[in-house]
Motif scaffolding. Structure first.
Motif, short mmCIF file in Angstrom:
data_model
loop_
_atom_site.label_atom_id
_atom_site.label_comp_id
_atom_site.label_asym_id
_atom_site.label_seq_id
_atom_site.Cartn_x
_atom_site.Cartn_y
_atom_site.Cartn_z
N PHE A 33 0.75 -0.83 -0.17
CA PHE A 33 -0.16 0.01 -0.14
C PHE A 33 1.05 1.10 -0.22
N ILE A 34 2.00 1.66 0.66
CA ILE A 34 3.01 2.15 0.92
C ILE A 34 3.13 2.37 -0.48
N THR A 35 4.07 1.93 -0.96
CA THR A 35 4.53 1.57 -2.49
C THR A 35 3.09 2.40 -3.35
N GLN A 36 2.33 1.73 -3.65
CA GLN A 36 0.74 1.78 -4.86
C GLN A 36 1.30 3.65 -4.26
N LYS A 37 1.16 4.15 -2.83
CA LYS A 37 0.65 5.93 -2.91
C LYS A 37 1.95 6.51 -2.60
N GLY A 38 3.37 5.78 -3.36
CA GLY A 38 4.64 6.63 -3.33
C GLY A 38 4.98 7.26 -2.10
N SER A 39 4.76 6.71 -0.95
CA SER A 39 5.14 7.41 0.18
C SER A 39 6.70 6.78 0.62
N ALA A 40 7.28 8.11 1.16
CA ALA A 40 8.54 7.47 1.44
C ALA A 40 8.54 6.27 2.61
N ILE A 41 7.87 6.27 3.59
CA ILE A 41 7.48 5.34 4.36
C ILE A 41 8.19 3.95 4.43
N GLN A 42 9.13 3.92 5.28
CA GLN A 42 10.03 2.45 5.66
C GLN A 42 9.60 2.05 7.40
N LEU A 43 8.41 0.68 7.11
CA LEU A 43 8.24 0.51 7.91
C LEU A 43 9.17 -0.63 8.78
N SER A 44 9.74 -0.36 10.53
CA SER A 44 10.70 -0.06 11.11
C SER A 44 10.51 -1.49 11.51
N PHE A 45 9.78 -3.04 11.27
CA PHE A 45 9.66 -4.01 11.63
C PHE A 45 11.11 -5.26 11.19
N CYS A 46 10.96 -5.59 11.96
CA CYS A 46 12.65 -7.46 12.40
C CYS A 46 12.01 -7.90 10.93
N PRO A 47 12.92 -8.23 9.41
CA PRO A 47 12.38 -8.77 8.27
C PRO A 47 12.03 -10.08 8.77
N PHE A 48 10.96 -10.65 8.02
CA PHE A 48 10.23 -11.36 8.33
C PHE A 48 10.94 -12.98 7.37
N VAL A 49 11.28 -14.27 8.25
CA VAL A 49 12.02 -15.12 7.18
C VAL A 49 10.61 -16.24 7.08
N TYR A 50 9.92 -16.64 8.12
CA TYR A 50 9.09 -18.25 7.84
C TYR A 50 8.47 -18.28 9.76
N GLY A 51 7.30 -19.01 9.07
CA GLY A 51 6.59 -18.99 10.21
C GLY A 51 5.36 -20.15 9.82
N MET A 79 5.68 -21.28 15.32
CA MET A 79 7.35 -20.41 15.07
C MET A 79 6.76 -19.50 14.28
N ILE A 80 7.93 -18.64 14.44
CA ILE A 80 8.21 -17.46 13.74
C ILE A 80 10.04 -17.41 13.55
N ILE A 81 10.21 -17.88 12.62
CA ILE A 81 11.77 -17.02 12.32
C ILE A 81 12.07 -15.52 11.18
N MET A 82 12.94 -14.39 12.28
CA MET A 82 13.13 -13.57 11.76
C MET A 82 14.53 -13.40 11.22
N GLU A 83 14.62 -12.36 10.13
CA GLU A 83 16.63 -12.17 10.77
C GLU A 83 17.15 -11.89 11.83
N HIS A 84 18.41 -12.30 11.75
CA HIS A 84 19.28 -12.15 13.43
C HIS A 84 19.73 -10.31 12.95
N LEU A 85 19.27 -9.38 13.43
CA LEU A 85 19.84 -8.43 13.01
C LEU A 85 21.29 -7.90 14.29
N SER A 86 21.91 -8.55 14.26
CA SER A 86 22.71 -8.52 14.68
C SER A 86 23.63 -8.46 13.63
N PRO A 87 24.42 -9.12 12.92
CA PRO A 87 24.98 -9.27 11.43
C PRO A 87 24.52 -8.43 10.70
#
Length: 272
Positions: A79-97, A113-121
Motif C-alpha cells: 500500500f505504501i509503495t502504491q501511494k508513493g510514500s517515503a515511509i519505511q516500516l521499521s519491523f524485523c524482516p520476516f523469514v518463515y512462520g 514458530m516465527i523465524i526472523m532475520e538476525h539483526l546483529s550481523p
C-alpha cells in the motif's frame, strides 16, 4: 535443491525474560543449488510450559503475531509503495512462520514458530546505556517509526474498507477480542495485589484498603475504568499499534554514538 551442512543455535534470552516464548539464535551453513549459503536467523517458539497453553489460545497471541508479520506488514508495504510514500516500516524482516492449532498442551513448545532475520550481523544492537532508558535521540527515532506505522495502518484500513466503521468485524486480526474472557481473572489478581501493597503502608495500612474499597464502590473502580478506556469499541478503530514498544523490543544502528536507524521487535499487534 537445499541441503543443510551445519546448524548452530544458542538461547539468547535468560529464563524469565520472556513471558510466553523462547528466542533462539540460529546460524545455518547450507548449499542451495550447489552454492554455499549462510543464514543468520532468530527463531521464536512458545515456552515449554503447558500452564501457558490456555493463555496462548485464549489470547490468540500466536495467530495474531504470525498474521501480523505474514499478512499485515506485506499488505502495508504494498500500500505504501502504491501511494508513493517515503515511509519505511521499521519491523524485523520476516523469514518463515507456522502455527499448529490442533496440538495438545503438553507439546505447546511445538505449537508455533516465527523465524526472523538476525539483526546483529546487519549492524543492529541494543540501546547504549539501556538501564538509563532511551535518551532524546533514541526516543525520537522510536516515536517517528511508531507514528509512521500508525499513519500507514489508518490510511490502509480506510482505503481497504472505504471507511473505518465496523472494522473489528471485517478484518481477521481485529475480530477476536479476547479481553472479556480473561480480564476478570487478571483484575482479581491485581486487586489482591493492590490490597496487599496498601497493607504495607505503615500501621494504618488496613485503613487504606478499606478506603480504596469504598472509593471503588462509591466513585469509580480504577481497574474497570482502565478496561473501559483500553477496550476498543467496534466503530472506533483508529490505528494498529505495536502493542509492546518498550526498549527491550527495539534495536538500533549507530553512527558513532548517535542512533540512526531503529528496528522494532516482538510485536503484539493491538488497536487504538
Amino acid at each position: 535443491m537445499f541441503s543443510s551442512i551445519k546448524l548452530n543455535y544458542t538461547l539468547v534470552q535468560k529464563k524469565g525474560q520472556n513471558y510466553s516464548g523462547l528466542v533462539v539464535a540460529c546460524h545455518l551453513q547450507a548449499k542451495v543449488k550447489d552454492q554455499p549459503k549462510t543464514y543468520d536467523w532468530m527463531a521464536k517458539v512458545p515456552l515449554d510450559d503447558p500452564t501457558k497453553f490456555n493463555w496462548l489460545r485464549i489470547t490468540q497471541r500466536e495467530e495474531k503475531e504470525l498474521g501480523f508479520y505474514q499478512d499485515v506488514i506485506p499488505a502495508l508495504k504494498d500500500f505504501i509503495t502504491q501511494k508513493g510514500s517515503a515511509i519505511q516500516l521499521s519491523f524485523c524482516p520476516f523469514v518463515y512462520g507456522e502455527f499448529n492449532k490442533d496440538i495438545p498442551k503438553e507439546k505447546v513448545v511445538q505449537s508455533s514458530m516465527i523465524i526472523m532475520e538476525h539483526l546483529s550481523p546487519l549492524g543492529f544492537m541494543e540501546p547504549v546505556n539501556k538501564k538509563s532508558g532511551l535518551d532524546l535521540d533514541h526516543a525520537k527515532l522510536a516515536i517517528k517509526s511508531l507514528g509512521e506505522f500508525h499513519a500507514a495502518s489508518h490510511a490502509f484500513y480506510n482505503a481497504k474498507y472505504g471507511d473505518l466503521e465496523n472494522i473489528l468485524e471485517k478484518d481477521h486480526i481485529q475480530t477476536n477480542d479476547f479481553i472479556p474472557e480473561i480480564i476478570a481473572h487478571f483484575n482479581d489478581k491485581q486487586t489482591n495485589r493492590i490490597y496487599q501493597t496498601l497493607t504495607y503502608v505503615g500501621v494504618n495500612g488496613h485503613k487504606y484498603v478499606e478506603s480504596y474499597k469504598q472509593f471503588a464502590k462509591d466513585v469509580v473502580n480504577p481497574l474497570k475504568l482502565r478496561d473501559q478506556l483500553s477496550n476498543p469499541k467496534v466503530c472506533e478503530f483508529n490505528v494498529l499499534c505495536h502493542g509492546d514498544p518498550w526498549f527491550n523490543n527495539m534495536l538500533f544502528k549507530y553512527d558513532g554514538q548517535k542512533p540512526i536507524v531503529v528496528c522494532l521487535l516482538d510485536s503484539s499487534p493491538t488497536i487504538d
